[in-house]
Design a protein around this motif. Sequence first.
Motif, PDB file in Angstrom:
ATOM      1  N   UNK A 182       0.872  -1.180   0.000  1.00 31.20           N
ATOM      2  CA  UNK A 182       0.000   0.000   0.000  1.00 31.20           C
ATOM      3  C   UNK A 182       0.906   1.227   0.000  1.00 31.20           C
ATOM      4  N   UNK A 183       1.354   1.646  -1.194  1.00 30.80           N
ATOM      5  CA  UNK A 183       2.375   2.678  -1.282  1.00 30.80           C
ATOM      6  C   UNK A 183       1.955   4.048  -0.750  1.00 30.80           C
ATOM      7  N   UNK A 184       0.665   4.288  -0.577  1.00 32.29           N
ATOM      8  CA  UNK A 184       0.204   5.584  -0.101  1.00 32.29           C
ATOM      9  C   UNK A 184      -0.166   5.576   1.377  1.00 32.29           C
ATOM     10  N   UNK A 185       0.374   4.619   2.101  1.00 36.10           N
ATOM     11  CA  UNK A 185       0.107   4.537   3.534  1.00 36.10           C
ATOM     12  C   UNK A 185      -0.858   3.417   3.852  1.00 36.10           C
ATOM     13  N   UNK A 186      -0.993   3.118   5.129  1.00 34.66           N
ATOM     14  CA  UNK A 186      -1.857   2.001   5.520  1.00 34.66           C
ATOM     15  C   UNK A 186      -3.319   2.244   5.137  1.00 34.66           C
ATOM     16  N   UNK A 187      -4.000   1.149   4.824  1.00 35.72           N
ATOM     17  CA  UNK A 187      -5.420   1.236   4.502  1.00 35.72           C
ATOM     18  C   UNK A 187      -6.218   1.386   5.797  1.00 35.72           C
ATOM     19  N   UNK A 188      -7.423   1.930   5.698  1.00 38.80           N
ATOM     20  CA  UNK A 188      -8.252   2.013   6.904  1.00 38.80           C
ATOM     21  C   UNK A 188      -8.464   0.616   7.486  1.00 38.80           C
ATOM     22  N   UNK A 189      -8.547   0.538   8.795  1.00 38.23           N
ATOM     23  CA  UNK A 189      -8.739  -0.755   9.460  1.00 38.23           C
ATOM     24  C   UNK A 189     -10.109  -1.330   9.102  1.00 38.23           C
ATOM     25  N   UNK A 190     -10.216  -2.655   9.069  1.00 39.33           N
ATOM     26  CA  UNK A 190     -11.520  -3.271   8.810  1.00 39.33           C
ATOM     27  C   UNK A 190     -12.501  -2.926   9.928  1.00 39.33           C
ATOM     28  N   UNK A 191     -13.777  -2.771   9.565  1.00 35.51           N
ATOM     29  CA  UNK A 191     -14.776  -2.566  10.606  1.00 35.51           C
ATOM     30  C   UNK A 191     -15.069  -3.911  11.269  1.00 35.51           C
ATOM     31  N   UNK A 192     -15.922  -3.916  12.269  1.00 29.12           N
ATOM     32  CA  UNK A 192     -16.192  -5.125  13.057  1.00 29.12           C
ATOM     33  C   UNK A 192     -16.752  -6.249  12.197  1.00 29.12           C
ATOM     34  N   UNK A 193     -17.683  -5.943  11.309  1.00 27.99           N
ATOM     35  CA  UNK A 193     -18.289  -6.976  10.473  1.00 27.99           C
ATOM     36  C   UNK A 193     -17.250  -7.640   9.569  1.00 27.99           C
ATOM     37  N   UNK A 194     -16.391  -6.828   8.961  1.00 29.57           N
ATOM     38  CA  UNK A 194     -15.345  -7.381   8.095  1.00 29.57           C
ATOM     39  C   UNK A 194     -14.364  -8.215   8.907  1.00 29.57           C
ATOM     40  N   UNK A 195     -13.939  -7.711  10.033  1.00 31.13           N
ATOM     41  CA  UNK A 195     -12.985  -8.435  10.879  1.00 31.13           C
ATOM     42  C   UNK A 195     -13.573  -9.767  11.345  1.00 31.13           C
ATOM     43  N   UNK A 196     -14.837  -9.768  11.719  1.00 25.42           N
ATOM     44  CA  UNK A 196     -15.486 -11.013  12.158  1.00 25.42           C
ATOM     45  C   UNK A 196     -15.582 -12.019  11.019  1.00 25.42           C
ATOM     46  N   UNK A 197     -15.951 -11.543   9.833  1.00 20.21           N
ATOM     47  CA  UNK A 197     -16.052 -12.450   8.687  1.00 20.21           C
ATOM     48  C   UNK A 197     -14.694 -13.045   8.351  1.00 20.21           C
ATOM     49  N   UNK A 198     -13.663 -12.236   8.376  1.00 14.50           N
ATOM     50  CA  UNK A 198     -12.314 -12.748   8.117  1.00 14.50           C
ATOM     51  C   UNK A 198     -11.943 -13.785   9.175  1.00 14.50           C
ATOM     52  N   UNK A 199     -12.183 -13.473  10.435  1.00 15.91           N
ATOM     53  CA  UNK A 199     -11.814 -14.379  11.524  1.00 15.91           C
ATOM     54  C   UNK A 199     -12.537 -15.717  11.437  1.00 15.91           C
ATOM     55  N   UNK A 200     -13.825 -15.689  11.127  1.00 17.45           N
ATOM     56  CA  UNK A 200     -14.620 -16.913  11.196  1.00 17.45           C
ATOM     57  C   UNK A 200     -14.806 -17.625   9.868  1.00 17.45           C
ATOM     58  N   UNK A 201     -14.605 -16.950   8.739  1.00 20.00           N
ATOM     59  CA  UNK A 201     -14.868 -17.571   7.436  1.00 20.00           C
ATOM     60  C   UNK A 201     -13.669 -17.694   6.519  1.00 20.00           C
ATOM     61  N   UNK A 202     -12.657 -16.874   6.706  1.00 20.01           N
ATOM     62  CA  UNK A 202     -11.495 -16.939   5.822  1.00 20.01           C
ATOM     63  C   UNK A 202     -10.656 -18.168   6.166  1.00 20.01           C
ATOM     64  N   UNK A 203     -10.187 -18.826   5.144  1.00 20.16           N
ATOM     65  CA  UNK A 203      -9.403 -20.055   5.333  1.00 20.16           C
ATOM     66  C   UNK A 203      -8.058 -19.792   6.006  1.00 20.16           C
ATOM     67  N   UNK A 204      -7.370 -18.768   5.571  1.00 19.64           N
ATOM     68  CA  UNK A 204      -6.030 -18.488   6.090  1.00 19.64           C
ATOM     69  C   UNK A 204      -5.871 -16.998   6.398  1.00 19.64           C
ATOM     70  N   UNK A 205      -6.545 -16.508   7.451  1.00 26.49           N
ATOM     71  CA  UNK A 205      -6.454 -15.076   7.754  1.00 26.49           C
ATOM     72  C   UNK A 205      -5.090 -14.684   8.309  1.00 26.49           C
TER      73      UNK A 205
END
Length: 106
Positions: free
Chosen positions: A56-79
């Motif tokens: 991300x050459x223009x700086x860090x991306x905004x942090x994931x919101x709660x819904x995105x973070x939860x989906x990544x934690x519980x549904x992503x194969x390799x978070x």
Amino acid sequence: MVKVKFIEETGTRRDVDAKEGEPLMYAAKDAGIEGIIAECGGSAMCATCHCYVVEAPNGPLPAPDVAEADTIEFNAETPTEASRLTCQLVVTAALEGAVFQVATGR
């Protein structure tokens, strides 16, 4: 248009033009990026548009919101700390030059 790069599961690097104000998932789907399935259509429920932020050459991306973070934690194969759902990343000029690796292992 904002130019980003996707690295497909096969290692193929693809340049993609993304429209500002739209979810990054739309640009990936329109470009036919292998591995971006987007089964839930962008509602942050399935993690089938899961990618890793490689650069991300223009700086860090905004942090994931709660819904995105939860989906990544519980549904992503390799978070990881670099995991994002492309359906939740709205394209802005700050994404110019960013590189995303499509997650494997679905």
